[in-house]
Design a protein around this motif. Structure first.
Motif, PDB file in Angstrom:
ATOM      1  N   LYS A  26      45.842  47.425  28.202  1.00 19.88           N
ATOM      2  CA  LYS A  26      44.596  46.797  28.611  1.00 19.88           C
ATOM      3  C   LYS A  26      44.868  45.731  29.671  1.00 19.88           C
ATOM      4  O   LYS A  26      45.887  45.054  29.628  1.00 19.88           O
ATOM      5  CB  LYS A  26      43.974  46.133  27.374  1.00 19.88           C
ATOM      6  N   LYS A  27      43.942  45.583  30.589  1.00 19.77           N
ATOM      7  CA  LYS A  27      44.148  44.601  31.655  1.00 19.77           C
ATOM      8  C   LYS A  27      43.636  43.229  31.249  1.00 19.77           C
ATOM      9  O   LYS A  27      42.681  43.113  30.484  1.00 19.77           O
ATOM     10  CB  LYS A  27      43.451  45.075  32.935  1.00 19.77           C
ATOM     11  N   THR A  28      44.281  42.235  31.804  1.00 21.83           N
ATOM     12  CA  THR A  28      43.914  40.849  31.521  1.00 21.83           C
ATOM     13  C   THR A  28      43.246  40.249  32.754  1.00 21.83           C
ATOM     14  O   THR A  28      43.652  40.542  33.884  1.00 21.83           O
ATOM     15  CB  THR A  28      45.180  40.029  31.189  1.00 21.83           C
ATOM     16  N   HIS A  29      42.235  39.422  32.515  1.00 24.11           N
ATOM     17  CA  HIS A  29      41.566  38.734  33.616  1.00 24.11           C
ATOM     18  C   HIS A  29      42.294  37.421  33.901  1.00 24.11           C
ATOM     19  O   HIS A  29      42.568  36.646  32.987  1.00 24.11           O
ATOM     20  CB  HIS A  29      40.098  38.457  33.236  1.00 24.11           C
ATOM     21  N   VAL A  30      42.633  37.206  35.166  1.00 19.70           N
ATOM     22  CA  VAL A  30      43.389  36.008  35.538  1.00 19.70           C
ATOM     23  C   VAL A  30      42.662  35.283  36.677  1.00 19.70           C
ATOM     24  O   VAL A  30      42.156  35.927  37.599  1.00 19.70           O
ATOM     25  CB  VAL A  30      44.821  36.375  36.002  1.00 19.70           C
ATOM     26  N   THR A  31      42.601  33.959  36.575  1.00 15.72           N
ATOM     27  CA  THR A  31      42.046  33.142  37.652  1.00 15.72           C
ATOM     28  C   THR A  31      43.141  32.201  38.148  1.00 15.72           C
ATOM     29  O   THR A  31      43.841  31.568  37.342  1.00 15.72           O
ATOM     30  CB  THR A  31      40.857  32.296  37.157  1.00 15.72           C
ATOM     31  N   ALA A  32      43.311  32.133  39.449  1.00 15.72           N
ATOM     32  CA  ALA A  32      44.341  31.246  40.018  1.00 15.72           C
ATOM     33  C   ALA A  32      43.856  30.728  41.374  1.00 15.72           C
ATOM     34  O   ALA A  32      42.825  31.165  41.887  1.00 15.72           O
ATOM     35  CB  ALA A  32      45.651  32.005  40.189  1.00 15.72           C
ATOM     36  N   THR A  33      44.620  29.771  41.922  1.00 15.10           N
ATOM     37  CA  THR A  33      44.321  29.289  43.272  1.00 15.10           C
ATOM     38  C   THR A  33      45.401  29.826  44.199  1.00 15.10           C
ATOM     39  O   THR A  33      46.592  29.603  43.961  1.00 15.10           O
ATOM     40  CB  THR A  33      44.320  27.753  43.308  1.00 15.10           C
ATOM     41  N   LEU A  34      44.972  30.554  45.214  1.00 13.03           N
ATOM     42  CA  LEU A  34      45.933  31.157  46.145  1.00 13.03           C
ATOM     43  C   LEU A  34      45.653  30.629  47.545  1.00 13.03           C
ATOM     44  O   LEU A  34      44.572  30.849  48.085  1.00 13.03           O
ATOM     45  CB  LEU A  34      45.810  32.691  46.096  1.00 13.03           C
ATOM     46  N   ASN A  35      46.611  29.924  48.102  1.00 11.72           N
ATOM     47  CA  ASN A  35      46.468  29.339  49.439  1.00 11.72           C
ATOM     48  C   ASN A  35      45.159  28.570  49.570  1.00 11.72           C
ATOM     49  O   ASN A  35      44.432  28.688  50.562  1.00 11.72           O
ATOM     50  CB  ASN A  35      46.573  30.424  50.517  1.00 11.72           C
ATOM     51  N   GLY A  36      44.836  27.817  48.499  1.00  6.16           N
ATOM     52  CA  GLY A  36      43.669  26.950  48.546  1.00  6.16           C
ATOM     53  C   GLY A  36      42.365  27.603  48.123  1.00  6.16           C
ATOM     54  O   GLY A  36      41.340  26.931  48.018  1.00  6.16           O
ATOM     55  N   GLU A  37      42.383  28.908  47.893  1.00  3.65           N
ATOM     56  CA  GLU A  37      41.147  29.578  47.480  1.00  3.65           C
ATOM     57  C   GLU A  37      41.268  30.094  46.052  1.00  3.65           C
ATOM     58  O   GLU A  37      42.357  30.504  45.633  1.00  3.65           O
ATOM     59  CB  GLU A  37      40.862  30.783  48.406  1.00  3.65           C
ATOM     60  N   THR A  38      40.146  30.110  45.351  1.00  3.71           N
ATOM     61  CA  THR A  38      40.168  30.643  43.995  1.00  3.71           C
ATOM     62  C   THR A  38      40.185  32.163  44.052  1.00  3.71           C
ATOM     63  O   THR A  38      39.409  32.769  44.791  1.00  3.71           O
ATOM     64  CB  THR A  38      38.923  30.169  43.221  1.00  3.71           C
ATOM     65  N   VAL A  39      41.097  32.766  43.312  1.00  2.33           N
ATOM     66  CA  VAL A  39      41.124  34.230  43.236  1.00  2.33           C
ATOM     67  C   VAL A  39      41.068  34.662  41.778  1.00  2.33           C
ATOM     68  O   VAL A  39      41.524  33.945  40.876  1.00  2.33           O
ATOM     69  CB  VAL A  39      42.403  34.830  43.877  1.00  2.33           C
ATOM     70  N   GLU A  40      40.430  35.804  41.577  1.00  2.06           N
ATOM     71  CA  GLU A  40      40.389  36.392  40.243  1.00  2.06           C
ATOM     72  C   GLU A  40      40.923  37.802  40.346  1.00  2.06           C
ATOM     73  O   GLU A  40      40.670  38.500  41.326  1.00  2.06           O
ATOM     74  CB  GLU A  40      38.952  36.449  39.725  1.00  2.06           C
ATOM     75  N   PHE A  41      41.662  38.215  39.346  1.00  5.89           N
ATOM     76  CA  PHE A  41      42.145  39.601  39.367  1.00  5.89           C
ATOM     77  C   PHE A  41      42.381  40.086  37.942  1.00  5.89           C
ATOM     78  O   PHE A  41      42.484  39.290  36.998  1.00  5.89           O
ATOM     79  CB  PHE A  41      43.421  39.726  40.199  1.00  5.89           C
ATOM     80  N   LEU A  42      42.443  41.405  37.827  1.00  4.37           N
ATOM     81  CA  LEU A  42      42.790  42.028  36.559  1.00  4.37           C
ATOM     82  C   LEU A  42      44.208  42.547  36.687  1.00  4.37           C
ATOM     83  O   LEU A  42      44.558  43.139  37.703  1.00  4.37           O
ATOM     84  CB  LEU A  42      41.855  43.200  36.268  1.00  4.37           C
ATOM     85  N   CYS A  43      45.011  42.329  35.685  1.00  4.56           N
ATOM     86  CA  CYS A  43      46.354  42.922  35.770  1.00  4.56           C
ATOM     87  C   CYS A  43      46.847  43.364  34.404  1.00  4.56           C
ATOM     88  O   CYS A  43      46.461  42.823  33.372  1.00  4.56           O
ATOM     89  CB  CYS A  43      47.335  41.986  36.460  1.00  4.56           C
ATOM     90  N   GLU A  44      47.707  44.373  34.448  1.00  3.18           N
ATOM     91  CA  GLU A  44      48.363  44.824  33.221  1.00  3.18           C
ATOM     92  C   GLU A  44      49.461  43.827  32.879  1.00  3.18           C
ATOM     93  O   GLU A  44      50.023  43.197  33.777  1.00  3.18           O
ATOM     94  CB  GLU A  44      49.001  46.206  33.446  1.00  3.18           C
ATOM     95  N   PRO A  45      49.794  43.745  31.593  1.00  2.00           N
ATOM     96  CA  PRO A  45      50.851  42.791  31.201  1.00  2.00           C
ATOM     97  C   PRO A  45      52.163  43.043  31.928  1.00  2.00           C
ATOM     98  O   PRO A  45      52.925  42.115  32.167  1.00  2.00           O
ATOM     99  CB  PRO A  45      51.007  43.045  29.702  1.00  2.00           C
ATOM    100  N   ARG A  46      52.437  44.308  32.303  1.00  2.00           N
ATOM    101  CA  ARG A  46      53.727  44.598  32.934  1.00  2.00           C
ATOM    102  C   ARG A  46      53.733  44.328  34.438  1.00  2.00           C
ATOM    103  O   ARG A  46      54.780  44.440  35.066  1.00  2.00           O
ATOM    104  CB  ARG A  46      54.111  46.058  32.685  1.00  2.00           C
ATOM    105  N   HIS A  47      52.602  44.008  35.011  1.00  2.00           N
ATOM    106  CA  HIS A  47      52.575  43.774  36.458  1.00  2.00           C
ATOM    107  C   HIS A  47      53.200  42.435  36.821  1.00  2.00           C
ATOM    108  O   HIS A  47      52.832  41.397  36.276  1.00  2.00           O
ATOM    109  CB  HIS A  47      51.132  43.799  36.985  1.00  2.00           C
ATOM    110  N   SER A  48      54.117  42.474  37.762  1.00  2.11           N
ATOM    111  CA  SER A  48      54.706  41.217  38.215  1.00  2.11           C
ATOM    112  C   SER A  48      53.723  40.507  39.149  1.00  2.11           C
ATOM    113  O   SER A  48      52.804  41.125  39.684  1.00  2.11           O
ATOM    114  CB  SER A  48      56.015  41.496  38.964  1.00  2.11           C
ATOM    115  N   LEU A  49      53.954  39.231  39.328  1.00  2.00           N
ATOM    116  CA  LEU A  49      53.112  38.475  40.264  1.00  2.00           C
ATOM    117  C   LEU A  49      53.224  39.085  41.671  1.00  2.00           C
ATOM    118  O   LEU A  49      52.255  39.141  42.414  1.00  2.00           O
ATOM    119  CB  LEU A  49      53.554  36.999  40.272  1.00  2.00           C
TER     120      LEU A  49
END
Lengths: 758, 87, 161
Positions: free
Chosen positions: C3-26
């Motif tokens: 199952k994918k996880t919802h992640v929120t982070a700040t990337l180069n000053g902008e807020t980004v949201e993405f879904l990723c599998e637990p095995r996906h590297s950054l």
């Protein structure tokens, strides 16, 4: 060449050549915008993965792909059977040599046998890389494991396991009659070595060996292939030569070259290892099967285990000299491995071993030897570095025995214009003596080295450099800027070195030319980026292109001024007639204003022959006797560039080659266990130099103009790696008294040598 | 006349001669002339209408890709060498 | 597939949201999901540094960080170094000093160099070599990279108040 004298010899200074403009693709590359193949995202993209052999040598009894095809998200699976019948086809890849398609295809996907651990066996295309990775594990391959061999001398033994049952030794046209792993025996002879050695006062003979090393480009092999419904194949890839890639893929798939277009993306290093195809034909087969574009990229262990290292070698070199330091005879016996398929780099190895010196009598025997390693590929001056490691140490030892300074000893015997090489041809004007003189006068050589456990070494290196076909075209914009289209993959700033030659020819600025590297449908045939050829050969095409554009600009000016084109004088980019003068930019604007035909030029060239680049390296090292670790304290690389178009990038080639060579000398090796499995297939265990391992690399660019290029260019890319291992070994000897005859000179090996000596 | 440098392994056919002077305007003429004098040498140098894979002609100091069709000057030296590529 | 996880982070000053599998590297998330392909994959096991990005102010190998670990994090990649169409002095010095050839390692070096100079504005040659030893370059022999970092240090010192 007719233009040489008037342009080079008549003109001492240039406006653009010899300056250091910022590279044209610079901003893209420091902001992350440059598009490398791996950065491509296409709609409906499938991801491919390769199943590789776990054995060094085995017969494939069966391959069952049925379970893999059942994995959800799997689109297609291919094996060697998906290639058309490649039996008995030989493709001429120009100066990349003749390639046996059966062998090339069997290297991309094994046919009947796997010949090294990591040999590709089958491939899967799936919705994601992870699904493809899971699916390849479901492919069932039944192997009959066979005895294997990885050390070159073992592979030559009569009892060695045979890789190709039908192979017979080719002794330059004469075929032997027994099954063997020796694919080729070369022999060159000059004078009479028996008499030569008889007349020698001192003779030194030594045996050397070197481990397989990898080119170590940071970008793994990666490709995207799209087989369209109209049977057009499009390939985006990381290659040193888009046309050579196109030819290999077309031949392997049995399609016409014009059915295939190769788009060269930015490339993350090659050094000779990205000439042969690996993934491209496999991705194309998968794409044809599944109707989607397919992306395939290797992991680092696949790069080490599945792509070309440069040969491991065994060499015996014997040289004799008179008391006064004159060389009288040389004999070399070289065995280079070529991995699982015949066709390594023993030819140039044999031709380079004595290429720096005048030998009245010499004999060289060379052997191309199959063993259970990945099929070897070129690595910067292929075959020359091993040979120099052997020859330059024997030369060093002779100089010491005769009590002659090592530079003076080399100067006394240096190859020069008129020297006949052992393989036959006579050198034209070359710059080896000038390099030795520059080394002798360098700040490095003139500064005494003091301190315990320290030593200084010097060695020389040579590489031929090649010519071959290059094409380019250009259009002049209304604003006077010139758009240049060329076909040489830019691995180290060559867009700029080519653009600068066009700019110089036209009398405009380096940044008034905007270069781009085009795909195989958009530019004329251009041979690969390798053989130190691009700044020389594509630069020559750019020069011819400049003359073409200049001729057309004169015609346009003649129309504007209503005079004959031959009455127009061109100087430094200014076109003048009868008191009128227009700069290149002004004239370009007038062409548009007056509705004259746009100026579009093209040129293609195919220079033959080698441009012959010599180099001399100096190293100071300190050896820790407790651990055997060698620290390089100071390093200088001297090389004849003919003419340095962009000196910063020439220095960069010298520095990069030196550090690769230091890695080769001190740490890098394919480490095999008793099952002939490589045990260090990662950047952690295959130890390439980091910036903490090396000092600044001082460079001295010598310019002895190449008479076959209008600006005197010789090319610089390969010679820088030839001398370093010998230079380091000679320095280690000076520091420790130990003559290190095998590579790498890693801490445990050197520690043992020091301890044994004590 | 052009001077052909006989590769060492082929000197069994030339009675040990290292260089042979023969008539010829093109490399193919020179090889034909050689073969007339030393039967069998063409088989070692050519396959069909081309040089054997793995050999390249070098005329004086210039490696050429024109193979059998390479043109010779009256005083040319002809060498048969392994091809040079590069990394 | 997990199952994918919802992640929120700040990337180069902008807020980004993405879904990723637990095995996906950054690194996979940045390159494949967010299409920020400046960080490169050279080895995928933390040895080459081509994938170096800033994670909460520290340089990390993004191939060794999981995508889900970026939840709430501040990320900076090579795409974020230049501002308002102006190159950062480190980028400028790399260009002027010809500190790149093929360019594949360059994004990682730029991030590592920027992190170094933020921490230590006046590093010695040894400190530069020590701090950049996580990043492999196969083309340049490092000479011009080290000199570009030295030049950038001077530029940044000149610009500092």
């Amino acid at each position: 060449m007719a233009h040489t004298e008037e342009l080079y010899l008549g003109k001492k200074s240039y406006n653009v050549i010899g300056t250091r403009p910022i590279r044209h693709d610079g901003a893209d590359k420091v902001t992350g915008k440059a598009v490398y193949t791996s950065d491509l995202h296409l709609p409906n993209l499938a991801h491919g993965k390769i199943l590789r052999s776990p054995h060094a040598h085995a017969r494939i009894k069966s391959i069952d792909v049925s379970e893999a095809l059942q994995v959800p998200g799997v689109f297609a699976v291919v094996t060697h059977d998906d290639f058309p019948d490649l039996e008995n086809k030989v493709a001429n890849l120009g100066e990349a040599g003749m390639v046996n398609l059966l062998e090339l295809g069997a290297n991309c996907l094994a046919k009947g046998k796997v010949l090294y651990k990591g040999h590709a066996v089958a491939a899967v295309a799936a919705a994601s890389t992870h699904v493809a990775e899971e699916a390849v594990l479901k492919i069932k391959v039944e192997y009959e494991v066979l005895p294997s061999v990885t050390w070159v001398l073992d592979a030559m033994a009569p009892t060695a396991p045979i890789l190709h049952e039908n192979l017979r030794t080719d002794f330059m046209g004469k075929k032997e009659d027994k099954p063997t792993n020796v694919a080729l025996h070369l022999q060159f002879e000059k004078g009479n070595i028996a008499e030569g050695f008889q007349s020698a006062d001192v003779i030194v003979e030594r045996e050397f060996k070197t481990a397989s090393v990898h080119q170590g480009y940071i970008e793994p092999h990666v490709t995207v292939a799209l087989w369209n419904e109209d049977s057009r194949l499009k390939i985006w890839t990381s290659t040193q030569g888009s046309f050579v890639c196109r030819q290999q893929v077309a031949e392997l798939l049995g399609i016409a070259v014009s059915q295939c277009v190769v788009v060269p993306c930015e490339i993350g290093g090659g050094f000779g290892g990205k000439i042969a195809v690996y993934l491209e034909p496999v991705a194309a087969l998968l794409s044809r099967k599944c109707g989607r574009p397919v992306k395939m990229s290797m992991q680092r262990n696949e790069v080490f285990e599945g792509t070309g290292p440069t040969p491991g070698s065994f060499m015996r070199v014997k040289i004799g000299a008179k008391k006064d330091g004159t060389l009288v005879a040389g004999e070399a016996w070289l065995a280079y491995d070529c991995g699982g398929f015949p066709g390594g780099v023993i030819g140039p190895g044999c031709m380079c071993v004595f290429s720096c010196y005048e030998f009245p009598n010499a004999k060289v025997d060379g052997f191309d030897v199959l063993n259970n390693k990945p099929h070897t590929q070129a690595y910067r001056a292929p075959g020359a570095t091993q040979a120099a490691f052997a020859c330059e140490q024997v030369i060093d030892e002779l100089a010491a025995k005769l009590n002659i300074d090592p530079i003076e000893f080399r100067l006394k015997n240096a190859a020069k214009e008129g020297t006949r090489r052992v393989d036959g041809p006579v050198y034209p004007r070359v710059g080896f003596i000038e390099c030795l003189e520059a080394a002798k006068n360098s700040p490095h050589w003139k500064t005494p080295l003091t301190g315990k456990n320290r030593g200084r070494g010097i060695a020389a290196g040579f590489w031929f450099n090649i010519g071959c076909a290059s094409s380019c075209s250009a259009s002049v914009n209304d604003d006077g800027r010139v758009t240049l289209v060329e076909g040489s993959t830019d691995i180290g700033g060559s867009r700029t070195s080519i653009a600068m030659q066009l700019a110089e020819t036209l009398g405009i600025g380096a940044h008034d030319v905007q270069p781009q590297v085009a795909d195989t449908d958009s530019v004329g045939y251009t041979f690969l980026t390798g053989g130190s050829r691009v700044t020389f050969a594509t630069g020559l095409a750019a020069y011819q292109l400049g003359l073409d554009l200049q001729g057309q600009m004169k015609q346009r000016a003649a129309e504007i001024w209503g005079c004959g084109a031959d009455t127009i004088k061109v100087e430094n980019g200014n076109y003048s007639h009868n008191g009128h003068t227009l700069s290149f930019k002004q004239l370009a604007a007038k062409v548009a204003e007056n509705g004259l035909p746009p100026v579009v030029g093209r040129a293609s060239v195919a220079p033959e022959g080698s441009t012959n680049a010599f180099g001399v390296h100096i190293a100071d090292v300190e050896v820790d006797p407790e651990t055997g670790k060698v620290t390089v304290l100071r390093y200088t690389s001297v090389q004849d560039a003919g003419k340095a178009i962009h000196p910063s990038y020439v220095e960069g080639q010298l520095q990069g080659g030196a550090v690769q060579g230091i890695g080769w000398a001190l740490n890098e090796e394919y480490f095999y266990d008793d099952k002939n499995q490589m045990r260090n297939a990662s950047f952690l265990d295959y130890r390439m130099p980091t910036c903490l391992d090396v000092p600044m690399i001082e460079t001295i660019i010598v310019e002895v103009p190449n008479p076959t290029h209008p600006y005197g260019v010789r090319g610089v890319g390969e010679t820088p790696i030839v001398a370093p291992p010998a230079t380091i070994a000679n320095a280690v000897h000076a520091a420790t008294g130990c003559r290190m005859t095998s590579l790498p000179i890693s801490p445990p090996v050197l520690w043992k040598a020091i301890s044994t000596k004590a | 006349m052009p001077v052909v440098f006989i590769p060492t392994p082929m000197r069994d056919l030339t009675g040990g001669e290292a260089t042979v002077t023969v008539e010829g305007e093109f490399v193919r003429d020179v090889i034909d002339a050689l073969d007339r004098r030393y039967p069998g040498i063409k088989d070692r140098l050519c396959r069909g209408d081309a040089l054997v894979p793995g050999l390249q002609v070098c005329i004086d100091d210039t490696m050429t890709r024109r193979g059998l069709n390479a043109r010779l000057a009256p005083q040319s030296e002809v060498h048969f060498l392994p091809p040079i590529g590069g990394g | 597939m997990s199952k994918k996880t919802h992640v929120t982070a700040t990337l180069n000053g902008e807020t980004v949201e993405f879904l990723c599998e637990p095995r996906h590297s950054l690194l996979e998330v940045l390159r494949d999901t967010l299409q920020m392909t400046g960080a490169k994959e050279g080895c995928n096991n933390g040895n080459c540094g081509a994938c170096t990005v800033m994670l909460n102010g520290r340089p990390v190998n993004s191939c060794l960080v999981l995508g889900v670990e970026a939840e709430g994090a501040t990320l900076e990649t090579v795409e974020g170094i230049a501002s308002h169409a102006h190159l950062h002095p480190i980028q400028q010095c790399f260009l002027e000093g010809a500190a790149l050839q093929c360019g594949i390692c360059t994004p990682g070096f730029l991030i590592a160099a920027k992190a170094l100079l933020e921490q230590n504005p006046n590093p010695s040659e040894h400190e530069i070599r020590f701090k950049l030893a996580n990043n492999l370059c196969r083309c340049t022999g490092y000479d011009k990279i080290v000199k570009a970092v030295q030049a950038a240090a001077l530029e940044l010192q000149k610009a500092a108040p």
